[in-house]
Motif scaffolding. Structure first.
Motif, mmCIF file in Angstrom:
data_model
loop_
_atom_site.group_PDB
_atom_site.id
_atom_site.type_symbol
_atom_site.label_atom_id
_atom_site.label_comp_id
_atom_site.label_asym_id
_atom_site.label_seq_id
_atom_site.Cartn_x
_atom_site.Cartn_y
_atom_site.Cartn_z
ATOM 1 N N LEU A 126 -6.426 -2.784 -2.947
ATOM 2 C CA LEU A 126 -7.718 -3.105 -2.347
ATOM 3 C C LEU A 126 -7.633 -3.322 -0.843
ATOM 4 N N ALA A 127 -6.544 -3.910 -0.381
ATOM 5 C CA ALA A 127 -6.455 -4.397 0.999
ATOM 6 C C ALA A 127 -5.937 -3.356 1.980
ATOM 7 N N SER A 128 -6.638 -3.240 3.106
ATOM 8 C CA SER A 128 -6.104 -2.445 4.210
ATOM 9 C C SER A 128 -5.235 -3.319 5.109
ATOM 10 N N GLU A 129 -5.442 -4.640 5.039
ATOM 11 C CA GLU A 129 -4.583 -5.605 5.736
ATOM 12 C C GLU A 129 -4.653 -6.939 5.003
ATOM 13 N N ILE A 130 -3.598 -7.724 5.184
ATOM 14 C CA ILE A 130 -3.565 -9.067 4.611
ATOM 15 C C ILE A 130 -3.188 -10.028 5.721
ATOM 16 N N LEU A 131 -4.065 -10.987 5.972
ATOM 17 C CA LEU A 131 -3.813 -12.038 6.964
ATOM 18 C C LEU A 131 -3.412 -13.294 6.213
ATOM 19 N N ILE A 132 -2.271 -13.857 6.581
ATOM 20 C CA ILE A 132 -1.834 -15.104 5.974
ATOM 21 C C ILE A 132 -1.773 -16.162 7.059
ATOM 22 N N GLY A 133 -2.579 -17.212 6.877
ATOM 23 C CA GLY A 133 -2.530 -18.353 7.777
ATOM 24 C C GLY A 133 -1.377 -19.252 7.372
ATOM 25 N N ASP A 134 -0.416 -19.387 8.254
ATOM 26 C CA ASP A 134 0.785 -20.194 7.983
ATOM 27 C C ASP A 134 0.546 -21.612 8.467
ATOM 28 N N ASN B 153 0.850 -1.192 0.000
ATOM 29 C CA ASN B 153 0.000 0.000 0.000
ATOM 30 C C ASN B 153 0.881 1.235 0.000
ATOM 31 N N ARG B 154 0.920 1.915 -1.126
ATOM 32 C CA ARG B 154 1.713 3.140 -1.220
ATOM 33 C C ARG B 154 0.875 4.346 -0.849
ATOM 34 N N TYR B 155 -0.416 4.197 -0.848
ATOM 35 C CA TYR B 155 -1.337 5.299 -0.576
ATOM 36 C C TYR B 155 -2.247 4.923 0.580
ATOM 37 N N LEU B 156 -2.830 5.928 1.182
ATOM 38 C CA LEU B 156 -3.789 5.677 2.260
ATOM 39 C C LEU B 156 -4.995 4.933 1.702
ATOM 40 N N ILE B 157 -5.312 3.800 2.283
ATOM 41 C CA ILE B 157 -6.429 2.996 1.817
ATOM 42 C C ILE B 157 -7.681 3.415 2.576
ATOM 43 N N MET B 158 -8.705 3.786 1.831
ATOM 44 C CA MET B 158 -9.964 4.175 2.456
ATOM 45 C C MET B 158 -10.838 2.951 2.723
ATOM 46 N N ASN B 159 -10.567 1.870 1.986
ATOM 47 C CA ASN B 159 -11.349 0.654 2.171
ATOM 48 C C ASN B 159 -10.975 -0.010 3.482
ATOM 49 N N ASN B 160 -11.935 -0.633 4.089
ATOM 50 C CA ASN B 160 -11.674 -1.414 5.290
ATOM 51 C C ASN B 160 -11.860 -2.880 4.901
ATOM 52 N N ILE B 161 -10.920 -3.352 4.070
ATOM 53 C CA ILE B 161 -11.007 -4.688 3.495
ATOM 54 C C ILE B 161 -9.805 -5.516 3.931
ATOM 55 N N SER B 162 -10.103 -6.691 4.472
ATOM 56 C CA SER B 162 -9.057 -7.638 4.847
ATOM 57 C C SER B 162 -8.993 -8.732 3.784
ATOM 58 N N VAL B 163 -7.793 -9.040 3.342
ATOM 59 C CA VAL B 163 -7.569 -10.188 2.473
ATOM 60 C C VAL B 163 -7.085 -11.316 3.367
ATOM 61 N N VAL B 164 -7.709 -12.477 3.241
ATOM 62 C CA VAL B 164 -7.344 -13.631 4.060
ATOM 63 C C VAL B 164 -6.922 -14.773 3.131
ATOM 64 N N MET B 165 -5.734 -15.322 3.419
ATOM 65 C CA MET B 165 -5.168 -16.368 2.578
ATOM 66 C C MET B 165 -4.476 -17.390 3.474
ATOM 67 N N VAL B 166 -4.522 -18.653 3.089
ATOM 68 C CA VAL B 166 -3.814 -19.716 3.810
ATOM 69 C C VAL B 166 -2.718 -20.225 2.882
#
Length: 194
Positions: free
Chosen positions: A35-43, A4-17
């Protein structure tokens, strides 16, 4: 690598395993950068070299799963509960979101509770355009709390609320690099059969 190079206005989490080493994971991450304000990766057993690279990327939170996870549906709900976003985009590390789909998902926020997205399956290097492989609709984007996954392999989630069904066109489909070759197909078959 910055997602994210810019301030993200979306409150969207990407979830991936992620397990092992996925050759597409960085393309997947780049495809959701805006698109993502955060990315959660399940390890669930990420290759150490890949894990070291992922830890260097801004906005990624690695969630280490210590129990044995033969398929992702067993832990999806646990990961969704940890997501901070009002909306969640679920991806596999071999799926890429095209820009036009990103625009559609952003525009659906606040209007729909969940979105059924077409998926373009690439098997042995070829897009499978027939049979059950296309449009292969998947519920992948949803308002938190509107979708619940049963703990069953490849099960469709239980949904609640208003639906957006995206037109089945190539430019609006998640690109899924499903099976690279026959060896990969045959290695997954026994696990799925169980």
């Amino acid at each position: 690598m910055k997602l994210n190079r810019y301030l993200i206005m979306n409150n969207i989490s990407v979830v991936m395993v992620v397990k092992g080493y996925s050759e597409y994971v960085f393309k997947t991450l780049e495809s959701v950068r805006s698109l993502a304000s955060e990315i959660l990766i399940g390890d669930i057993g990420i290759d150490e070299e890949l894990l070291a690279k992922l830890k260097k990327i801004e906005n990624i939170k690695i969630v280490t799963v210590t129990k044995k996870v033969p398929y992702v549906e067993l832990i999806r709900e646990e990961l969704h509960a940890q997501a901070k976003g009002d909306y969640i985009l679920v991806l596999d590390p071999d799926e890429i979101v095209p820009p036009s789909l990103t625009t559609l998902l952003e525009s659906s926020v606040g209007k729909y509770d969940y979105v059924k997205v077409p998926r373009k399956n690439i098997i042995f290097g070829k897009w499978i355009e027939h049979s059950r492989w296309w449009p292969d609709y998947q519920v992948r984007f949803f308002k938190k709390g509107s979708v619940v996954w049963p703990k069953v392999l490849h099960a469709q989630p239980k949904v609640d609320g208003s639906e957006l069904l995206i037109e089945p066109s190539e430019e609006n489909a998640i690109v899924h690099h499903n099976y690279k070759d026959l060896d990969e197909y045959l290695s997954k078959a026994p696990r799925y059969a169980k």
